[in-house]
Motif scaffolding. Sequence first.
Motif, PDB file in Angstrom:
ATOM      1  N   LEU A  57       0.829  -1.199   0.000  1.00 28.95           N
ATOM      2  CA  LEU A  57       0.000   0.000   0.000  1.00 28.95           C
ATOM      3  C   LEU A  57       0.866   1.253   0.000  1.00 28.95           C
ATOM      4  O   LEU A  57       0.629   2.196  -0.768  1.00 28.95           O
ATOM      5  N   GLU A  58       1.885   1.275   0.842  1.00 27.74           N
ATOM      6  CA  GLU A  58       2.780   2.432   0.908  1.00 27.74           C
ATOM      7  C   GLU A  58       3.479   2.671  -0.427  1.00 27.74           C
ATOM      8  O   GLU A  58       3.557   3.804  -0.910  1.00 27.74           O
ATOM      9  N   LEU A  59       4.000   1.594  -1.011  1.00 25.54           N
ATOM     10  CA  LEU A  59       4.737   1.733  -2.263  1.00 25.54           C
ATOM     11  C   LEU A  59       3.829   2.231  -3.381  1.00 25.54           C
ATOM     12  O   LEU A  59       4.203   3.130  -4.150  1.00 25.54           O
ATOM     13  N   LEU A  60       2.631   1.677  -3.481  1.00 27.02           N
ATOM     14  CA  LEU A  60       1.699   2.094  -4.526  1.00 27.02           C
ATOM     15  C   LEU A  60       1.337   3.573  -4.390  1.00 27.02           C
ATOM     16  O   LEU A  60       1.314   4.312  -5.378  1.00 27.02           O
ATOM     17  N   ASP A  66      -3.974   6.043  -7.399  1.00 29.45           N
ATOM     18  CA  ASP A  66      -5.149   6.865  -7.099  1.00 29.45           C
ATOM     19  C   ASP A  66      -5.787   6.371  -5.804  1.00 29.45           C
ATOM     20  O   ASP A  66      -6.390   5.298  -5.767  1.00 29.45           O
ATOM     21  N   VAL A  67      -5.678   7.159  -4.741  1.00 28.88           N
ATOM     22  CA  VAL A  67      -6.186   6.721  -3.434  1.00 28.88           C
ATOM     23  C   VAL A  67      -7.711   6.747  -3.379  1.00 28.88           C
ATOM     24  O   VAL A  67      -8.306   6.164  -2.468  1.00 28.88           O
ATOM     25  N   ASN A  68      -8.348   7.404  -4.341  1.00 31.95           N
ATOM     26  CA  ASN A  68      -9.810   7.480  -4.353  1.00 31.95           C
ATOM     27  C   ASN A  68     -10.429   6.685  -5.503  1.00 31.95           C
ATOM     28  O   ASN A  68     -11.584   6.919  -5.884  1.00 31.95           O
ATOM     29  N   ALA A  69      -9.678   5.740  -6.047  1.00 33.15           N
ATOM     30  CA  ALA A  69     -10.207   4.901  -7.129  1.00 33.15           C
ATOM     31  C   ALA A  69     -11.407   4.100  -6.626  1.00 33.15           C
ATOM     32  O   ALA A  69     -11.412   3.612  -5.492  1.00 33.15           O
ATOM     33  N   GLY A  74     -18.372   1.005  -6.582  1.00 28.06           N
ATOM     34  CA  GLY A  74     -18.127   2.316  -5.991  1.00 28.06           C
ATOM     35  C   GLY A  74     -17.260   2.280  -4.749  1.00 28.06           C
ATOM     36  O   GLY A  74     -17.048   3.302  -4.095  1.00 28.06           O
ATOM     37  N   ILE A  75     -16.741   1.102  -4.420  1.00 24.15           N
ATOM     38  CA  ILE A  75     -15.929   0.947  -3.210  1.00 24.15           C
ATOM     39  C   ILE A  75     -14.516   1.475  -3.443  1.00 24.15           C
ATOM     40  O   ILE A  75     -13.911   1.222  -4.487  1.00 24.15           O
ATOM     41  N   THR A  76     -14.002   2.192  -2.468  1.00 25.85           N
ATOM     42  CA  THR A  76     -12.643   2.723  -2.523  1.00 25.85           C
ATOM     43  C   THR A  76     -11.727   1.887  -1.630  1.00 25.85           C
ATOM     44  O   THR A  76     -12.201   1.122  -0.779  1.00 25.85           O
ATOM     45  N   PRO A  77     -10.412   2.037  -1.772  1.00 21.81           N
ATOM     46  CA  PRO A  77      -9.498   1.347  -0.851  1.00 21.81           C
ATOM     47  C   PRO A  77      -9.780   1.698   0.608  1.00 21.81           C
ATOM     48  O   PRO A  77      -9.638   0.851   1.495  1.00 21.81           O
ATOM     49  N   LEU A  91      -6.026   5.649   8.459  1.00 21.39           N
ATOM     50  CA  LEU A  91      -5.679   7.032   8.796  1.00 21.39           C
ATOM     51  C   LEU A  91      -4.509   7.524   7.956  1.00 21.39           C
ATOM     52  O   LEU A  91      -4.471   8.679   7.525  1.00 21.39           O
ATOM     53  N   TRP A  92      -3.548   6.640   7.721  1.00 24.94           N
ATOM     54  CA  TRP A  92      -2.399   7.008   6.881  1.00 24.94           C
ATOM     55  C   TRP A  92      -2.868   7.339   5.467  1.00 24.94           C
ATOM     56  O   TRP A  92      -2.413   8.316   4.862  1.00 24.94           O
ATOM     57  N   LEU A  93      -3.800   6.535   4.938  1.00 24.50           N
ATOM     58  CA  LEU A  93      -4.296   6.778   3.585  1.00 24.50           C
ATOM     59  C   LEU A  93      -5.087   8.084   3.526  1.00 24.50           C
ATOM     60  O   LEU A  93      -5.017   8.817   2.532  1.00 24.50           O
ATOM     61  N   ILE A  94      -5.817   8.389   4.586  1.00 26.38           N
ATOM     62  CA  ILE A  94      -6.552   9.657   4.644  1.00 26.38           C
ATOM     63  C   ILE A  94      -5.572  10.821   4.607  1.00 26.38           C
ATOM     64  O   ILE A  94      -5.792  11.817   3.912  1.00 26.38           O
ATOM     65  N   ARG A  95      -4.479  10.693   5.347  1.00 30.06           N
ATOM     66  CA  ARG A  95      -3.447  11.734   5.334  1.00 30.06           C
ATOM     67  C   ARG A  95      -2.868  11.920   3.931  1.00 30.06           C
ATOM     68  O   ARG A  95      -2.338  12.970   3.599  1.00 30.06           O
ATOM     69  N   HIS A  96      -2.981  10.892   3.117  1.00 30.81           N
ATOM     70  CA  HIS A  96      -2.456  10.962   1.754  1.00 30.81           C
ATOM     71  C   HIS A  96      -3.545  11.238   0.723  1.00 30.81           C
ATOM     72  O   HIS A  96      -3.367  10.962  -0.464  1.00 30.81           O
ATOM     73  N   GLY A  97      -4.669  11.769   1.184  1.00 29.14           N
ATOM     74  CA  GLY A  97      -5.667  12.261   0.245  1.00 29.14           C
ATOM     75  C   GLY A  97      -6.927  11.451   0.072  1.00 29.14           C
ATOM     76  O   GLY A  97      -7.794  11.821  -0.732  1.00 29.14           O
ATOM     77  N   ALA A  98      -7.079  10.338   0.788  1.00 27.04           N
ATOM     78  CA  ALA A  98      -8.299   9.537   0.656  1.00 27.04           C
ATOM     79  C   ALA A  98      -9.498  10.327   1.181  1.00 27.04           C
ATOM     80  O   ALA A  98      -9.460  10.881   2.277  1.00 27.04           O
ATOM     81  N   ASN A  99     -10.557  10.359   0.393  1.00 29.84           N
ATOM     82  CA  ASN A  99     -11.769  11.118   0.723  1.00 29.84           C
ATOM     83  C   ASN A  99     -12.666  10.284   1.637  1.00 29.84           C
ATOM     84  O   ASN A  99     -13.188   9.247   1.229  1.00 29.84           O
ATOM     85  N   ILE A 100     -12.866  10.748   2.862  1.00 30.86           N
ATOM     86  CA  ILE A 100     -13.648   9.963   3.827  1.00 30.86           C
ATOM     87  C   ILE A 100     -15.143   9.992   3.516  1.00 30.86           C
ATOM     88  O   ILE A 100     -15.899   9.168   4.035  1.00 30.86           O
ATOM     89  N   HIS A 101     -15.579  10.923   2.664  1.00 26.56           N
ATOM     90  CA  HIS A 101     -17.010  11.062   2.377  1.00 26.56           C
ATOM     91  C   HIS A 101     -17.401  10.567   0.982  1.00 26.56           C
ATOM     92  O   HIS A 101     -18.545  10.740   0.570  1.00 26.56           O
ATOM     93  N   LEU A 102     -16.474   9.950   0.262  1.00 27.36           N
ATOM     94  CA  LEU A 102     -16.787   9.441  -1.075  1.00 27.36           C
ATOM     95  C   LEU A 102     -17.680   8.203  -0.944  1.00 27.36           C
ATOM     96  O   LEU A 102     -17.297   7.209  -0.323  1.00 27.36           O
ATOM     97  N   ALA A 103     -18.881   8.264  -1.525  1.00 23.40           N
ATOM     98  CA  ALA A 103     -19.880   7.210  -1.329  1.00 23.40           C
ATOM     99  C   ALA A 103     -19.783   6.118  -2.391  1.00 23.40           C
ATOM    100  O   ALA A 103     -19.398   6.369  -3.536  1.00 23.40           O
TER     101      ALA A 103
END
Length: 266
Positions: A57-60, A66-69, A74-77, A91-103
């Motif tokens: 996950l870190e390397l990718l 794309d952290v919000n793919a 419609g499921i994201t990582p 939490l680490w992925l959120i710090r790197h831009g993952a959208n917590i509200h993407l449905a």
Amino acid sequence: MSILQKYDYELLRSVGNNDIKKLREMIDTGVDINMKEYEKGTTPLHIAAARGNKQALELLVTRGADVNAQDNRGITPLHSLVTNRYDVLALWLIRHGANIHLADNNNFSAYDLAQGWFQKEMVAASEGKPVISQDLEERTSPMFQILSKPARETAVTIDNSEVVKIYYQQGNFKSIKISSTETARDICKRMAEKFNMTAYDKCFDMLEVVKNESRFFNANEPLLVSKAKWPIIVGTSGNETHLHCRFEIALRKSAPKEAQELFSRI
């Protein structure tokens, strides 16, 4: 199966197995790390998240995934990390831009799935604030130590160390592990130690050879930054970049006679 399909399959398998060496090799061949599996639409990052494969996950992410793919549902990582209670990774992925509200297709976001047990921490991470919770697992991990500080104080980076070959005279080489921050000067010092020539470490220069063209490094230039810019050369055996691009160390012509004699005997 075409060569491209084979590379996609190998990429997904290396992520699923958390095979970092193979994964790095596949990325270096130029495969699309955001490619989607045909039937489900999952990306390599989805697979790493679903299995909690931290290193993959870190390397990718650090290589541009794309952290919000979203997959076909419609499921994201981040959905997968939250569902499987990989709290610190989430939490680490959120710090790197993952959208917590993407449905997803059912109109549920990762934030919704967390409900009350994790939402406060998710919001804090999304706002770049320190994340402190007695309920989180792996509180002593380096990743959690990063999360426990404000984002502006951490400037989170992953130290992608690599084992590289440093060539010297007559095609000989020594393999050493170098970090992303080590400079040409640092490597000259380390190689001088390996040659038992510590007293003459300032008599060496580092250079790179890319498709038969040589270039000397500046003393403070990080080697891996330059390596990341090497062209991807794919041949019949796969990634053949290493056959055409390499690092070399050279003793300056102005080096003392004793240093030249020592180096000639290595």
